[in-house]
Design an enzyme around this catalytic site. Structure first.
Site, PDB file in Angstrom:
ATOM      1  N   ASP A  31       7.395  11.934  11.571  1.00  0.00           N
ATOM      2  CA  ASP A  31       6.954  12.849  12.788  1.00  0.00           C
ATOM      3  C   ASP A  31       5.695  13.259  12.774  1.00  0.00           C
ATOM      4  OD1 ASP A  31       8.881  14.197  15.352  1.00  0.00           O
ATOM      5  OD2 ASP A  31       7.064  14.859  15.001  1.00  0.00           O
ATOM      6  N   GLY A  93      15.247  19.337  25.120  1.00  0.00           N
ATOM      7  CA  GLY A  93      13.787  19.181  24.455  1.00  0.00           C
ATOM      8  C   GLY A  93      13.507  17.852  24.369  1.00  0.00           C
ATOM      9  N   GLN A  94      14.289  16.610  24.861  1.00  0.00           N
ATOM     10  CA  GLN A  94      13.648  15.415  24.612  1.00  0.00           C
ATOM     11  C   GLN A  94      12.532  15.085  25.257  1.00  0.00           C
ATOM     12  OE1 GLN A  94      16.543  12.025  25.681  1.00  0.00           O
ATOM     13  NE2 GLN A  94      15.325  10.794  24.958  1.00  0.00           N
ATOM     14  N   HIS A 100      15.608   8.444  19.654  1.00  0.00           N
ATOM     15  CA  HIS A 100      15.358   8.533  18.277  1.00  0.00           C
ATOM     16  C   HIS A 100      16.373   9.455  17.538  1.00  0.00           C
ATOM     17  CE1 HIS A 100      13.211  11.232  20.895  1.00  0.00           C
ATOM     18  NE2 HIS A 100      13.164  12.181  20.215  1.00  0.00           N
ATOM     19  N   LEU A 101      16.492   9.181  16.303  1.00  0.00           N
ATOM     20  CA  LEU A 101      17.291  10.246  15.584  1.00  0.00           C
ATOM     21  C   LEU A 101      16.118  11.047  14.562  1.00  0.00           C
ATOM     22  CD1 LEU A 101      20.150  11.062  14.696  1.00  0.00           C
ATOM     23  CD2 LEU A 101      20.146   9.036  13.056  1.00  0.00           C
ATOM     24  N   HIS A 102      16.296  12.344  14.910  1.00  0.00           N
ATOM     25  CA  HIS A 102      15.559  13.114  13.814  1.00  0.00           C
ATOM     26  C   HIS A 102      16.274  13.431  12.623  1.00  0.00           C
ATOM     27  CE1 HIS A 102      12.628  15.026  16.991  1.00  0.00           C
ATOM     28  NE2 HIS A 102      13.661  14.587  17.900  1.00  0.00           N
TER      29      HIS A 102
HETATM   30  P1  5GP Z   1      11.785  14.799  20.953  1.00  0.00           P
HETATM   31  O1  5GP Z   1      11.327  15.934  21.629  1.00  0.00           O
HETATM   32  O2  5GP Z   1      11.915  13.665  22.299  1.00  0.00           O
HETATM   33  O3  5GP Z   1      13.168  15.107  20.474  1.00  0.00           O
HETATM   34  O4  5GP Z   1      11.088  14.221  19.795  1.00  0.00           O
HETATM   35  C1  5GP Z   1       9.741  13.518  20.039  1.00  0.00           C
HETATM   36  C2  5GP Z   1       9.016  13.796  18.571  1.00  0.00           C
HETATM   37  O5  5GP Z   1       8.288  12.658  18.620  1.00  0.00           O
HETATM   38  C3  5GP Z   1       8.668  14.985  18.448  1.00  0.00           C
HETATM   39  O6  5GP Z   1       9.005  15.619  17.379  1.00  0.00           O
HETATM   40  C4  5GP Z   1       6.948  14.829  18.370  1.00  0.00           C
HETATM   41  O7  5GP Z   1       6.366  15.515  17.093  1.00  0.00           O
HETATM   42  C5  5GP Z   1       7.188  13.036  17.938  1.00  0.00           C
HETATM   43  N1  5GP Z   1       5.892  12.482  18.451  1.00  0.00           N
HETATM   44  C6  5GP Z   1       5.192  12.504  19.510  1.00  0.00           C
HETATM   45  N2  5GP Z   1       4.235  11.721  19.588  1.00  0.00           N
HETATM   46  C7  5GP Z   1       4.105  10.950  18.341  1.00  0.00           C
HETATM   47  C8  5GP Z   1       3.325  10.090  17.811  1.00  0.00           C
HETATM   48  O8  5GP Z   1       2.506   9.562  18.526  1.00  0.00           O
HETATM   49  N3  5GP Z   1       3.697   9.634  16.362  1.00  0.00           N
HETATM   50  C9  5GP Z   1       4.695  10.280  15.874  1.00  0.00           C
HETATM   51  N4  5GP Z   1       4.866   9.734  14.789  1.00  0.00           N
HETATM   52  N5  5GP Z   1       5.402  11.070  16.355  1.00  0.00           N
HETATM   53  C10 5GP Z   1       5.394  11.516  17.613  1.00  0.00           C
END
Ligand code: 5GP
Ligand code: ZN
Length: 114
Positions: A31, A93-94, A100-102
């Protein structure tokens, strides 16, 4: 491939990322804004908007994402514990609507999350 999808562009190699695992159906990369010493995102290579869509499309793809994440925990030596999270929907918070799996680990994560 969805033309305006950030993670499709990472899968295609059009946007750089620090890749930690790459297999036939999934990609795992760090991330860009890590919330823990280890913060990896595991994505399906196919564009699917969230975890429920992955399940509906192919339950074995969801398993492949989980298997990739578990292998990363082994590579990163997260024997003390780790957290796997699917943020699903804006209210959770998506922000990127490519599933994507964190994977979070490397510190005391606490519970419940903040
Ligand atoms: P969400 O908030 O949708 O669950 O998670 C999206 C994740 O993608 C966030 O933790 C954010 O930091 C990450 N992210 C956003 N843009 C990029 C990017 O350009 N590259 C990478 N490696 N991660 C990203
Ligand atoms: Zn996508």
């Amino acid at each position: 491939m969805s033309d305006d999808c950030l993670f499709c562009k990472i899968v295609a190699g059009d946007i750089p990322a620090t890749v930690v695992r790459d297999d036939e159906r999934t990609l795992a990369f760090r991330d860009v804004n890590p919330q823990a010493p280890v913060h990896v995102l595991v994505v399906p290579k196919r564009h699917l908007p969230d975890a429920a869509a992955v399940l509906a499309d192919d339950p074995t793809l969801l398993s492949a994402m989980f298997a990739s994440a578990v292998k990363v925990t082994e590579d990163e030596k997260l024997g003390d514990g780790y957290r796997l999270v699917f943020n699903t929907g804006k209210g959770a918070g998506q922000t990127v609507f490519h599933a994507h799996l964190h994977l979070l680990g490397g510190r005391d994560l606490g519970w419940p999350p903040g």
